[in-house]
Scaffold this motif. Structure first.
Motif, PDB file in Angstrom:
ATOM      1  N   GLU A 152       4.304   5.503   8.646  1.00 59.86           N
ATOM      2  CA  GLU A 152       4.119   5.125   7.686  1.00 59.86           C
ATOM      3  C   GLU A 152       4.587   6.585   6.449  1.00 59.86           C
ATOM      4  O   GLU A 152       5.578   5.957   5.062  1.00 59.86           O
ATOM      5  CB  GLU A 152       2.875   4.874   6.877  1.00 59.86           C
ATOM      6  N   ILE A 169       1.454   4.166  -3.106  1.00 66.41           N
ATOM      7  CA  ILE A 169       0.761   5.497  -2.042  1.00 66.41           C
ATOM      8  C   ILE A 169       2.295   6.549  -3.090  1.00 66.41           C
ATOM      9  O   ILE A 169       1.734   7.439  -3.454  1.00 66.41           O
ATOM     10  CB  ILE A 169       0.568   5.860  -1.250  1.00 66.41           C
ATOM     11  N   ARG A 226       1.424  -1.105  -0.147  1.00 65.93           N
ATOM     12  CA  ARG A 226       0.424  -0.148   0.142  1.00 65.93           C
ATOM     13  C   ARG A 226       0.587   0.628   0.094  1.00 65.93           C
ATOM     14  O   ARG A 226       0.598   2.065  -1.156  1.00 65.93           O
ATOM     15  CB  ARG A 226      -1.219  -0.105   0.906  1.00 65.93           C
ATOM     16  N   LYS A 235       0.999  17.461   5.586  1.00 65.90           N
ATOM     17  CA  LYS A 235      -0.204  17.351   6.189  1.00 65.90           C
ATOM     18  C   LYS A 235      -1.277  17.534   5.374  1.00 65.90           C
ATOM     19  O   LYS A 235      -1.675  16.655   7.179  1.00 65.90           O
ATOM     20  CB  LYS A 235      -0.253  19.331   6.389  1.00 65.90           C
ATOM     21  N   GLN A 236      -1.385  17.082   4.529  1.00 64.57           N
ATOM     22  CA  GLN A 236      -2.815  16.710   4.240  1.00 64.57           C
ATOM     23  C   GLN A 236      -2.846  14.814   4.537  1.00 64.57           C
ATOM     24  O   GLN A 236      -3.417  14.159   4.801  1.00 64.57           O
ATOM     25  CB  GLN A 236      -2.956  17.315   2.915  1.00 64.57           C
ATOM     26  N   ASN A 237      -1.721  14.584   3.596  1.00 66.63           N
ATOM     27  CA  ASN A 237      -1.322  13.243   4.173  1.00 66.63           C
ATOM     28  C   ASN A 237      -1.793  12.819   5.598  1.00 66.63           C
ATOM     29  O   ASN A 237      -2.354  11.631   6.000  1.00 66.63           O
ATOM     30  CB  ASN A 237      -0.272  12.348   3.934  1.00 66.63           C
ATOM     31  N   LEU A 238      -1.243  13.392   6.778  1.00 65.57           N
ATOM     32  CA  LEU A 238      -1.100  13.440   7.673  1.00 65.57           C
ATOM     33  C   LEU A 238      -2.901  13.218   8.493  1.00 65.57           C
ATOM     34  O   LEU A 238      -3.220  12.149   8.407  1.00 65.57           O
ATOM     35  CB  LEU A 238      -0.560  13.909   9.091  1.00 65.57           C
ATOM     36  N   ILE A 239      -3.281  13.858   7.627  1.00 69.38           N
ATOM     37  CA  ILE A 239      -4.789  14.310   8.563  1.00 69.38           C
ATOM     38  C   ILE A 239      -5.497  13.498   7.876  1.00 69.38           C
ATOM     39  O   ILE A 239      -6.876  12.738   8.256  1.00 69.38           O
ATOM     40  CB  ILE A 239      -5.348  15.223   8.051  1.00 69.38           C
ATOM     41  N   ASP A 240      -5.360  12.695   6.693  1.00 76.03           N
ATOM     42  CA  ASP A 240      -5.724  11.484   5.477  1.00 76.03           C
ATOM     43  C   ASP A 240      -5.937  10.611   6.710  1.00 76.03           C
ATOM     44  O   ASP A 240      -6.814   9.253   6.106  1.00 76.03           O
ATOM     45  CB  ASP A 240      -5.365  12.115   4.190  1.00 76.03           C
ATOM     46  N   GLY A 241      -4.753  10.472   7.411  1.00 79.86           N
ATOM     47  CA  GLY A 241      -4.998   9.191   8.335  1.00 79.86           C
ATOM     48  C   GLY A 241      -3.658   7.980   7.390  1.00 79.86           C
ATOM     49  O   GLY A 241      -3.740   6.784   8.127  1.00 79.86           O
ATOM     50  N   LEU A 242      -2.243   8.773   6.979  1.00 78.50           N
ATOM     51  CA  LEU A 242      -1.031   7.854   6.919  1.00 78.50           C
ATOM     52  C   LEU A 242      -0.519   8.635   8.503  1.00 78.50           C
ATOM     53  O   LEU A 242      -0.212   9.889   8.704  1.00 78.50           O
ATOM     54  CB  LEU A 242      -0.703   8.803   5.605  1.00 78.50           C
ATOM     55  N   SER A 243       0.220   7.648   8.708  1.00 71.53           N
ATOM     56  CA  SER A 243       1.097   7.618  10.167  1.00 71.53           C
ATOM     57  C   SER A 243       1.844   8.665   9.662  1.00 71.53           C
ATOM     58  O   SER A 243       2.437   8.325   8.807  1.00 71.53           O
ATOM     59  CB  SER A 243       0.577   6.683  11.379  1.00 71.53           C
ATOM     60  N   LYS A 244       3.079   9.373  10.846  1.00 73.68           N
ATOM     61  CA  LYS A 244       4.293  10.255  10.001  1.00 73.68           C
ATOM     62  C   LYS A 244       4.929   8.580   9.903  1.00 73.68           C
ATOM     63  O   LYS A 244       6.357   8.478   8.953  1.00 73.68           O
ATOM     64  CB  LYS A 244       5.110  10.526  11.198  1.00 73.68           C
TER      65      LYS A 244
END
Lengths: 280, 298
Positions: free
Chosen positions: A104, A7, A3, A93-102
């Protein structure tokens, strides 16, 4: 892992600069291959690179990995810009907000670096294999596949450089400055080397020998040593002149392999630690 | 009722500056929350912390009653912060596909959500060619991709033209009508007043109020009253226990109330005192008045 790679390659695929630079990279590799076929006719001299024997197995593994090493700068630019642009476009920032952990996020970047290092190694392997099969004087499988360690070193050298670029991108946040940082670091190591040599001569210490293994870019370029003096024509010339004190070693040293592996791990860990500490 | 987010003593300092000062509140399913506060009151920092992009100095928060890890919880919510962040050279579709990959969901809802925000006709254009309004709408589509249990919007109408603001507001109302929990940070009060059931008021990082919109100020509003003989009316009102301060406007007298009143009763008493009213209505305090009052008190 699949995954995260998916990405990251999605970002890679749709970025214009990465496309262009990858194409440039491939084009240069192909051009280098073709250069072997060019015959130069000059003042009665008639020959080509292939006559030098550089396309003979197993020397070709050494020659090709050494001379295509500098091309990694193209792929490095891709990695720096992909990483630093995440900051300037605020997509990190948006990636993290969308649910990717730091974690990952760094891992996905590392997987990309790893994959690109594997791919470039594969490309150089295939290109050398084809060239060798065309021009090499020896075609026994046991000779063809001997001294393949250079490809491993090539891979490690690329990996550590890509990890360094990844770290630079995270640290500096702007792609132009991050590339500048890489360049400045390179100069910094060169200056340090010079100073160390000076000190060594004055005080008969061995600082330079250590720096050669300890600093990341030093260790990286030290992995594959120059093959020029191994080429028949040149090595026989050197033997004829018989200069004293010239001693060439071509072997990869375990300490360099260890050093670049540790550096790669450190760069990734530092990137993660930086990202974790930062407020975005 | 299910708690979606619980914030407990959340605190953030930037150097010596306290951005968010020990804030606690809960967000329940099905409500529409507004976070109110002037610029720099800590709204975005608070949202940043619960969205895992700003590290809290102290305190903690729990999503979905602690049933999942924070970044897995984020896959169940939709959020846009400050301004839309996308990859400039990717098209709308490509950007949303990436979001789907991050959220680990199938991409079949992309078209539906693009239709909701009216971007279908431009779905193959690169993000950098979009106007600000379109970018903001794409951000909303992106936040809705996973049919989130809660939608977090931070200043969604910032910098938009009147049409853009209207479009975004209509979309928000449509989403709220579906029963989605919404957390809306804004300093535009009429925006909040139109859609929110509950509010959290922040000022200089401190929480001043948290609760239902209509209980924000414990007062009874005011009445606007007018008669031909204003002097007599003024005199009459002064004697009444319910009447607070009386302000004279061009179009009548505004009387703040100490208790609930019966307008018929007022009318009757005035008439009995020989005053004939030409205007009498109850005025609910607007959210803006309440907000200004609340933020000035402290």
């Amino acid at each position: 892992m699949k995954r995260l790679l998916d990405i990251e390659f999605h970002k890679f695929r749709y970025s214009k600069s990465s496309k262009t630079l990858t194409i440039i990279y491939l084009a240069i590799v192909v051009l280098l291959m073709l250069s072997g076929m060019i015959r130069i006719k000059l003042n009665g001299f008639n020959g080509s690179f292939s006559d030098l024997g550089i396309f003979n197995f197993p020397l070709i593994w050494h020659v090709s990995t050494y001379f295509t090493s500098f091309l990694k700068i193209f792929i490095a630019i891709v990695i720096v810009s992909l990483t630093a642009n995440e900051y300037s476009n605020r997509t990190l920032k948006q990636n993290l907000i969308d649910g990717l952990s730091k974690k990952e996020l760094i891992l996905s970047k590392f997987y990309l670096a790893l994959t690109l290092a594997i791919l470039t190694t594969l490309i150089v392997f295939l290109a050398s294999l084809i060239l060798g099969l065309i021009y090499s004087d020896f075609n026994e499988a046991s000779i063809i596949f001997s001294q393949m360690g250079y490809l491993g070193a090539f891979f490690l050298a690329h990996l550590v450089f890509f990890c360094f670029c990844l770290f630079a991108g995270i640290l500096v946040k702007r792609s132009a400055f991050a590339l500048g940082f890489v360049a400045v670091w390179w100069i910094f190591e060169a200056v340090l080397n010079l100073i160390a040599r000076g000190v060594d001569q004055l005080y008969e210490t061995h600082i330079y020998d250590w720096l050669l293994h300890i600093l990341p870019l030093n260790a990286m370029s030290n992995l594959i040593k120059e093959p020029v003096t191994k080429i028949d024509l040149i090595s026989s010339t050197i033997k004829q002149i018989d200069i004293q004190g010239l001693d060439f070693t071509y072997d990869m040293e375990w300490i360099d392999i260890l050093s670049v592996s540790i550096w790669s791990a450190l760069f990734i860990y530092w990137s993660y630690a930086l990202l974790k500490r930062r407020d975005l | 009722m299910e708690t979606i987010l619980e914030i407990n003593q959340l605190h953030k300092k930037y150097g010596s500056l306290t951005a968010v000062d020990h804030i606690s509140f809960k967000i329940k399913k099905g409500h529409v929350y507004g976070i109110l506060g002037p610029n720099g009151s800590g709204k975005s920092t608070t949202l940043g912390m619960v969205l895992n992009v700003v590290n809290p100095t102290s305190g903690d928060y729990r999503w979905f009653e602690g049933s999942t890890s924070n970044h897995d919880a984020l896959k169940r919510i939709g959020a846009i912060i400050e301004r839309p962040n996308f990859y400039p050279s990717m098209s709308a579709i490509q950007n949303l596909e990436l979001v789907c990959k991050i959220k680990n969901i199938a991409p079949y809802k992309i078209e539906e959500k693009l239709a909701l925000v009216d971007l279908l006709s431009r779905k193959h254009s690169a993000f950098k060619t979009y106007s600000l309004g379109m970018k903001q709408r794409l951000a909303i589509a992106s936040a809705l991709l996973n049919d989130p249990e809660i939608l977090i919007l931070d200043e969604p109408t910032n910098g938009l033209d009147p049409q853009g603001i209207r479009q975004i507001r209509d979309i928000i109302q449509k989403i709220a009508a579906n029963g989605t929990t919404i957390l809306l940070a804004s300093h535009l009060l009429d925006e909040v007043e139109k859609v929110c059931t509950d509010v959290v008021v922040l000022r200089l990082g401190k929480m001043l109020y948290s609760g239902p919109v209509n209980e924000m100020n414990r007062n009874h509003g005011s009445i606007v009253i007018d008669a031909v003989d204003r002097e007599a009316l003024h005199h009459f009102l002064k004697t009444k226990a319910y009447a607070g301060s009386i302000t004279v406007h061009d179009d009548g007298l505004e009387v703040t109330l100490y208790e609930d009143v019966d307008l018929t009763q007022i009318n009757k008493e005035a008439f009995e005192n020989g005053i004939i009213l030409c205007k009498l209505f109850h005025k609910k305090q607007s959210l803006e008045d309440q907000f200004i009052e609340l933020t000035n008190q402290n």
